[in-house]
Enzyme design. Structure first.
Site, mmCIF file in Angstrom:
data_model
loop_
_atom_site.group_PDB
_atom_site.id
_atom_site.type_symbol
_atom_site.label_atom_id
_atom_site.label_comp_id
_atom_site.label_asym_id
_atom_site.label_seq_id
_atom_site.Cartn_x
_atom_site.Cartn_y
_atom_site.Cartn_z
ATOM 1 N N LYS A 1 0.851 -1.197 0.000
ATOM 2 C CA LYS A 1 0.000 0.000 0.000
ATOM 3 C C LYS A 1 0.885 1.244 0.000
ATOM 4 C CE LYS A 1 -4.535 0.428 2.206
ATOM 5 N NZ LYS A 1 -5.239 0.491 3.502
HETATM 6 O O1 G3P Z 1 -7.836 1.135 5.807
HETATM 7 C C1 G3P Z 1 -8.200 2.114 4.904
HETATM 8 C C2 G3P Z 1 -9.530 2.745 5.253
HETATM 9 O O2 G3P Z 1 -10.530 1.756 5.176
HETATM 10 C C3 G3P Z 1 -9.569 3.406 6.626
HETATM 11 O O3 G3P Z 1 -10.834 3.908 6.832
HETATM 12 O O4 G3P Z 1 -11.696 6.135 7.574
HETATM 13 O O5 G3P Z 1 -12.289 4.064 8.846
HETATM 14 O O6 G3P Z 1 -9.946 4.962 8.973
HETATM 15 P P1 G3P Z 1 -11.190 4.804 8.120
#
Ligand code: G3P
Length: 230
Positions: free
Chosen positions: A83
């Site tokens: 990533k």
């Molecule tokens: O892992 C990437 C993304 O899914 C993170 O989302 O906004 O819940 O931290 P968030």
């Protein structure tokens, strides 16, 4: 639609992977930090649990170090997807790693223009963060629609839309309607997808009525009945 699980918690991953419905895993530095464990060990364990793509994010921000870190991560297991953030150095790293045949997930995408660059850089996946856009009053799903529409114009683009930062089942259903390839789900959202009160109510009624028959499916072996019937 492929379902990835968005966590580095191997207990959750093992439980949900046993459903047979998990096609991959995404992690990020915040999710890994929550485990309190050594990053490489967590990634190796996840890769052994789920055979599909497992995203592991570089920590550097400069191209040279990102490339070194990406190659190190790719050596952990064949199903590692490296990533990288959607920056100039991240895209340069994506181009170099994808040219070497390494899966790359370009993350922290918040615009269609960024998604076009990631596809041009040979990304395996692009991760638009829908929840974080909703959080600031923008429309995460409108971005997904834009990206899916643009990508469909260019068959040469091999990048899959991996909808990330998902907050609820509606994000998943709307992403599926738009033809997004992957949704990466927090464990609780995947569990929410199963649940419906009418399913619970209907099953309870079936079981109550079945109990009244006094029968057990396992008691009566069909082959015995056929033999008796002669
Ligand atoms: O892992 C990437 C993304 O899914 C993170 O989302 O906004 O819940 O931290 P968030």
């Amino acid at each position: 639609m492929k379902f990835f699980i968005d966590t580095a918690d191997t207990k959750d991953i093992r439980e949900l992977a046993s459903s047979g419905l998990v096609d991959g895993v995404t992690t990020n530095p915040s999710l890994v930090a929550k485990t309190g464990r050594k990053f490489v060990d967590v990634v190796a364990e996840i890769c052994a649990i789920v055979p599909g793509p497992v995203s592991a994010e570089v920590a550097a921000t400069d191209f040279d170090t990102m490339l070194k870190e990406g190659r190190r991560l790719a050596r952990i297991a064949k199903n590692v997807a490296v990533k990288v953030p959607l920056t100039v150095d991240g895209l340069k790293t994506c181009k170099a790693l994808s040219s070497d045949g390494v899966m790359v997930n370009v993350t922290l995408c918040f615009s269609a223009a960024q998604a076009i660059l990631a596809a041009k850089a040979g990304a395996s996946f692009i991760s638009p963060f829908v929840g974080r856009l909703d959080d600031v009053g923008a429309s995460g799903m409108a971005l997904i629609q834009e990206i899916c529409t643009i990508y469909r114009q260019y068959p040469a683009f091999k990048t899959e839309v991996l909808v990330a930062s998902i907050r609820n089942p509606t994000h998943v259903v709307d992403a599926a309607k738009m033809g997004a390839h992957v949704a990466t789900l927090p464990p609780n959202v995947l569990r929410q997808l199963y649940a419906h009160p009418l399913t619970d109510k209907g099953l309870a009624a079936f079981l109550t009525d079945w109990a009244k028959t006094g029968q057990s499916i396992l008691d009566d072996q069909p082959e015995e009945r056929v033999a008796k019937a002669g």
